[in-house]
Design a protein around this motif. Structure first.
Motif, short mmCIF file in Angstrom:
data_model
loop_
_atom_site.label_atom_id
_atom_site.label_comp_id
_atom_site.label_asym_id
_atom_site.label_seq_id
_atom_site.Cartn_x
_atom_site.Cartn_y
_atom_site.Cartn_z
N ALA A 30 0.85 -1.19 0.00
CA ALA A 30 0.00 0.00 0.00
C ALA A 30 0.88 1.24 0.00
O ALA A 30 1.97 1.23 0.58
CB ALA A 30 -0.88 -0.01 1.24
N PHE A 53 10.13 -4.51 0.26
CA PHE A 53 10.52 -5.44 -0.79
C PHE A 53 10.16 -4.85 -2.16
O PHE A 53 10.85 -5.07 -3.16
CB PHE A 53 9.81 -6.79 -0.57
CG PHE A 53 10.20 -7.82 -1.59
CD1 PHE A 53 11.53 -8.17 -1.78
CD2 PHE A 53 9.23 -8.46 -2.36
CE1 PHE A 53 11.89 -9.12 -2.73
CE2 PHE A 53 9.59 -9.41 -3.30
CZ PHE A 53 10.92 -9.74 -3.49
N THR A 54 9.10 -4.06 -2.18
CA THR A 54 8.71 -3.37 -3.41
C THR A 54 9.88 -2.56 -3.96
O THR A 54 10.16 -2.58 -5.17
CB THR A 54 7.51 -2.44 -3.13
OG1 THR A 54 6.42 -3.24 -2.68
CG2 THR A 54 7.11 -1.64 -4.35
N VAL A 83 2.40 -6.11 6.01
CA VAL A 83 3.32 -7.26 5.97
C VAL A 83 4.24 -7.07 4.77
O VAL A 83 3.86 -6.43 3.78
CB VAL A 83 2.59 -8.61 5.86
CG1 VAL A 83 1.73 -8.88 7.07
CG2 VAL A 83 1.75 -8.67 4.60
N SER A 84 5.45 -7.64 4.88
CA SER A 84 6.43 -7.42 3.81
C SER A 84 6.68 -8.68 2.99
O SER A 84 6.74 -9.78 3.53
CB SER A 84 7.75 -6.95 4.39
OG SER A 84 8.70 -6.82 3.34
N GLY A 85 6.85 -8.47 1.69
CA GLY A 85 7.25 -9.55 0.80
C GLY A 85 8.61 -10.11 1.17
O GLY A 85 8.97 -11.21 0.73
C1 LIG Z 1 -2.51 2.64 4.18
C2 LIG Z 1 -1.02 2.51 4.08
C3 LIG Z 1 -0.29 3.44 3.35
C4 LIG Z 1 1.10 3.31 3.21
N1 LIG Z 1 1.79 4.23 2.49
C5 LIG Z 1 3.11 4.04 2.23
C6 LIG Z 1 3.81 4.93 1.36
O1 LIG Z 1 3.28 5.87 0.80
N2 LIG Z 1 5.12 4.66 1.13
C7 LIG Z 1 5.79 3.61 1.73
O2 LIG Z 1 6.98 3.41 1.49
N3 LIG Z 1 5.13 2.75 2.56
C8 LIG Z 1 3.81 2.95 2.79
N4 LIG Z 1 3.13 2.07 3.60
C9 LIG Z 1 3.85 0.94 4.20
C10 LIG Z 1 4.08 -0.23 3.22
O3 LIG Z 1 2.89 -0.55 2.51
C11 LIG Z 1 4.57 -1.42 4.03
O4 LIG Z 1 5.87 -1.14 4.51
C12 LIG Z 1 4.55 -2.75 3.28
O5 LIG Z 1 4.60 -3.79 4.23
C13 LIG Z 1 5.70 -2.90 2.30
O6 LIG Z 1 5.55 -4.15 1.69
P1 LIG Z 1 6.73 -4.85 0.89
O7 LIG Z 1 7.92 -4.94 1.84
O8 LIG Z 1 6.19 -6.20 0.56
O9 LIG Z 1 7.04 -4.03 -0.31
C14 LIG Z 1 1.76 2.21 3.81
C15 LIG Z 1 1.03 1.28 4.57
C16 LIG Z 1 -0.34 1.43 4.70
C17 LIG Z 1 -1.12 0.42 5.50
#
Ligand SMILES: Cc1cc2nc3c(=O)[nH]c(=O)nc-3n(C[C@H](O)[C@H](O)[C@H](O)COP(=O)(O)O)c2cc1C
Length: 191
Positions: A30, A53-54, A83-85
């Motif tokens: 997100a 992870f993104t 949660v993270s990938g």
């Molecule tokens: C509603 C919401 C908005 C978020 N916005 C951001 C954002 O703008 N940028 C960011 O880096 N992380 C944001 N996050 C946190 C990432 O989505 C979060 O770290 C996620 O677990 C990363 O997943 P990944 O490690 O699989 O890529 C947000 C989380 C939530 C719940």
């Protein structure tokens, strides 16, 4: 829909889902912090933290997709943002598998797009190494754009009472969202 209308999909600041794919490995997170910065070509700025992870997938592929979730997907949005990938025991499972998230292939880049969203943009990264490193901010250019025409058609959102489950999400913090559920047409004040 026309590509020059793509930035309008994000004009009102909806929370998005960032989907990526590196080889056969997919991911989804997100992001509340994105905004359009140009109409033609459609360009967008988005913050993707170094811990995600993104970020790793974007760095290696130079591509990402922005999916615009709606009220019906609030729990999914919060979950994939919590949660993270990095934790996925791949190649067995990713967040799509783990949470049963249906997807379809994007028309231009073949990225996984989340079914049930109301807008989808496939994007290529515009390399800006300093901005990425210093501010975790990526500039991207949309190369395909699609929408659910029940709520976005002819370059305009229609956020009225007819499809409340399709209204967009706007993150207030800690999993609390506002929903864009009403529009009003402003008129110029008389001089
Ligand atoms: C509603 C919401 C908005 C978020 N916005 C951001 C954002 O703008 N940028 C960011 O880096 N992380 C944001 N996050 C946190 C990432 O989505 C979060 O770290 C996620 O677990 C990363 O997943 P990944 O490690 O699989 O890529 C947000 C989380 C939530 C719940």
């Amino acid at each position: 829909m026309k590509l020059e209308q793509a930035s309008r999909l994000l004009n009102h600041g909806p929370t998005v889902l960032v989907s990526t794919m590196d080889g056969s490995r997919r991911n989804l997170m997100a992001a509340a912090w994105s905004m359009p910065v140009e109409f033609t070509p459609p360009r967008i700025a988005i913050v993707i933290d170094k811990s995600t992870f993104t970020r790793e997938q974007v760095a290696s592929t130079g591509m990402l997709a922005l999916n615009i979730p709606c009220r019906a997907l609030a729990d999914l949005t919060y979950t994939v943002g919590s949660v993270s990938g990095h934790e996925d025991p791949m190649p067995v499972q990713d967040k799509f598998d783990r949470y049963g998230i249906a997807s379809f292939a994007g028309p231009t880049l073949g990225l996984p797009l989340v079914a049930g969203c109301v807008g989808w943009l496939e994007c290529r990264v515009i390399a800006e190494p300093h901005t990425e490193q210093a501010y975790d901010t990526f500039f991207v250019e949309a190369v395909s754009a699609q929408s659910d025409i029940r709520v976005f058609a002819d370059g305009r959102w229609r956020l009225d009472g007819s499809h409340p489950e399709l209204h967009t999400l706007h993150h207030l913090g800690a999993g609390l969202f506002a929903v864009a559920a009403e529009t009003l047409q402003a008129r110029a004040l008389p001089r």
